[in-house]
Design an enzyme around this catalytic site. Structure first.
Site, mmCIF file in Angstrom:
data_model
loop_
_atom_site.group_PDB
_atom_site.id
_atom_site.type_symbol
_atom_site.label_atom_id
_atom_site.label_comp_id
_atom_site.label_asym_id
_atom_site.label_seq_id
_atom_site.Cartn_x
_atom_site.Cartn_y
_atom_site.Cartn_z
ATOM 1 N N GLY A 55 0.793 -1.248 0.029
ATOM 2 C CA GLY A 55 -0.107 -0.006 -0.126
ATOM 3 C C GLY A 55 0.746 1.397 0.049
ATOM 4 N N TYR A 214 -7.086 -17.061 7.241
ATOM 5 C CA TYR A 214 -6.561 -16.078 6.145
ATOM 6 C C TYR A 214 -7.014 -16.721 4.714
ATOM 7 C CZ TYR A 214 -3.290 -13.855 3.105
ATOM 8 O OH TYR A 214 -2.858 -13.113 2.110
#
Length: 335
Positions: A55, A214
């Protein structure tokens, strides 16, 4: 004699190093990096989890190319620190803007508030990159009653996307559609869709497994994105929805994954060959988010730079089921 041995060893080491560089180049497909930065100028990108890892690199690459980034981060202090760091590093005269909005994916209320502010204050949203994630984190329940992985990695992003969809659509055109990208993982293959994950209060410490959580959340996100693309086609919105896996990337996402020193040494050659840097991972996400080559690939899944078919056992019916369960889970925030 001693010099000859040293020369031989030196040549062997150099040859091995050269071979490793070539293999890494081939395995990471370095010659196919994102090279359409001119398409980013003047556009507005929303990125969740933009204060670290991929990010952060996405924010840097987009801003340097003249794009405008709105960082959606849970930790406001870290977000501000990243903005100051990136601005200090950049020498670009045409650098776009970087702004910060605090948003916690573990809170539907926080997502609603952020979406409302964005809709009211931001002129356009050309691309939403649902990047934030947790991996193998300890057991936790969000304020909305869901297990942490499924809400952070999937339900929170689904809610954010749904709330912003009209705004994103209004920013696109048939010739240059807006984008929504879900950052995925090849570990979706290990996932299973468990109905209880979509029901508030159903996951407990007794039936929780961090590795399973996950993979399950990444599978749910991938199937939801595929069905969302069909819904967007039905609505006629000028939006392309893609999922993209950057492969193995060295970031703090794996901070909960512990290895002994012996395993670290044993795996280090493998890591040198196959583990990408955050910058390399970010370029793969940008390929899905902005490349002209991905405009006509609504609902596609990209592993590295290549479009890959989703495993056949995860069929269209399962995508529809996941989409329906997701909408029911986030429905209270949409009323």
């Amino acid at each position: 004699m001693g010099n000859d041995i040293l020369i031989t060893v030196g040549k062997s080491v150099a040859g091995l190093a050269s071979a490793l560089v070539i293999l890494r180049f081939i395995n990471l497909k370095g010659w196919r990096h994102f090279n359409e930065y001119n398409r980013l100028k003047g556009k507005t990108f929303l990125i969740t989890g933009a204060n670290s890892g991929i990010g952060k690199q996405l924010t840097h690459q987009i801003a340097v190319a003249g794009g405008n980034v709105i960082m959606l981060c849970r930790d406001g202090a870290k977000g501000k620190s990243v903005i100051n760091e990136l601005k200090a590093q950049s020498k670009s005269a045409t650098m776009g803007s970087i702004t910060l909005r605090r948003m916690d994916l573990n809170s539907f209320a926080s997502i609603e508030e952020s979406a409302k502010e964005l809709i009211e204050s931001v002129p356009r949203i050309d691309c939403l990159i649902n990047n934030a994630a947790v991996m193998m984190a300890p057991f936790s329940i969000t304020e909305d009653g869901f297990e942490g992985h499924i809400q952070t990695n999937h339900l929170g992003h689904a809610l954010l996307t749904t709330l912003l969809l009209p705004k994103i659509a209004a920013s696109g055109s048939p010739a240059d559609p807006s984008r929504v990208v879900f950052v995925s993982s090849i570990l979706y293959r290990r996932g299973t869709i468990r109905d209880d994950s979509f029901k508030s209060g159903s996951v407990t410490l007794e039936n929780f497994d961090s590795k399973v959580a996950y993979s399950d959340s990444k599978l749910a996100s991938l199937l939801y994105a595929r069905q969302l693309a069909h819904e967007i086609d039905r609505l006629g919105y000028p939006i392309v929805v893609n999922s993209a896996s950057p492969g193995m990337v060295y970031t703090n996402l794996g901070r909960h994954f512990k290895l002994s020193w012996f395993k670290k040494v044993l795996l280090s050659p493998f890591a040198a060959l196959f583990v990408r840097t955050p910058s390399e991972g970010a370029s793969i996400i940008l390929h899905a988010a902005a490349s002209e080559k991905t405009i006509d690939s609504n609902g596609a899944f990209y592993h590295s730079y290549d479009e890959k078919p989703i495993e056949s056992k995860f069929d269209d019916q399962l995508s529809k089921k996941v989409y329906q369960m997701t909408m029911e889970a986030i429905n209270k925030s949409l009323e």
